[in-house]
Design an enzyme around this catalytic site. Structure first.
Site, PDB file in Angstrom:
ATOM      1  N   ASN A  57       7.818   6.088   0.451  1.00 57.68           N
ATOM      2  CA  ASN A  57       8.383   6.001  -0.892  1.00 57.68           C
ATOM      3  C   ASN A  57       7.769   7.145  -1.686  1.00 57.68           C
ATOM      4  O   ASN A  57       6.583   7.097  -2.026  1.00 57.68           O
ATOM      5  CB  ASN A  57       8.045   4.654  -1.535  1.00 57.68           C
ATOM      6  N   ARG A  97       7.799   7.923  -4.633  1.00 51.55           N
ATOM      7  CA  ARG A  97       7.293   7.559  -5.963  1.00 51.55           C
ATOM      8  C   ARG A  97       5.920   6.904  -5.895  1.00 51.55           C
ATOM      9  O   ARG A  97       5.272   6.709  -6.922  1.00 51.55           O
ATOM     10  CB  ARG A  97       8.277   6.625  -6.658  1.00 51.55           C
ATOM     11  N   CYS A  98       5.476   6.563  -4.691  1.00 59.95           N
ATOM     12  CA  CYS A  98       4.197   5.870  -4.494  1.00 59.95           C
ATOM     13  C   CYS A  98       3.089   6.882  -4.207  1.00 59.95           C
ATOM     14  O   CYS A  98       3.189   7.666  -3.257  1.00 59.95           O
ATOM     15  CB  CYS A  98       4.340   4.885  -3.338  1.00 59.95           C
ATOM     16  N   SER A  99       2.019   6.836  -4.983  1.00 59.56           N
ATOM     17  CA  SER A  99       0.923   7.793  -4.797  1.00 59.56           C
ATOM     18  C   SER A  99       0.242   7.612  -3.438  1.00 59.56           C
ATOM     19  O   SER A  99      -0.152   8.595  -2.808  1.00 59.56           O
ATOM     20  CB  SER A  99      -0.101   7.672  -5.921  1.00 59.56           C
TER      21      SER A  99
END
Length: 112
Positions: free
Chosen positions: A6, A8-10
């Site tokens: 993902n 958007r996931c750090s």
């Protein structure tokens, strides 16, 4: 290697960066856009050698909305993840018959 990712996931971005720094260019599967099937999730659970609940984001609102509980059986949880991929913990790296959750991200290096 396949990375269920993902962007958007750090933690997912960090795992990808670690793999690339070690010369690995994994096949990226944006699992929110290309949701794994029940069978793929079942295979991932087997490769992880974990109960299904440990590959889930149980704090996601969808977990409660779907009436799930931490003591639900694996089949129920795998079907829920197939229907609602936001429930899948990330990142998940798969290399042949082995898989690992990148929590913390450095754990993906165990597959190298």
């Amino acid at each position: 290697m396949i990375l269920w990712h993902n962007p958007r996931c750090s933690k997912s971005r960090e795992a990808l960066k670690l793999l690339e720094a070690h010369g690995v260019r994994p096949e990226i599967r944006k699992y929110l856009e290309d949701a794994p099937t029940y069978e793929e999730l079942k295979a991932a659970r087997t490769a992880l050698n974990l109960p299904a609940i440990e590959m889930m984001r149980s704090k996601e609102p969808a977990f409660r909305e779907l009436g799930l509980s931490k003591d639900a059986d694996d089949d129920t949880l795998l079907r829920a993840m197939a229907a609602e991929p936001r429930l899948i913990e990330r990142p998940l790296a798969i290399e042949g018959p082995r898989a690992i959750l990148g929590r913390p991200p450095e754990k993906v290096l165990d597959l190298l």
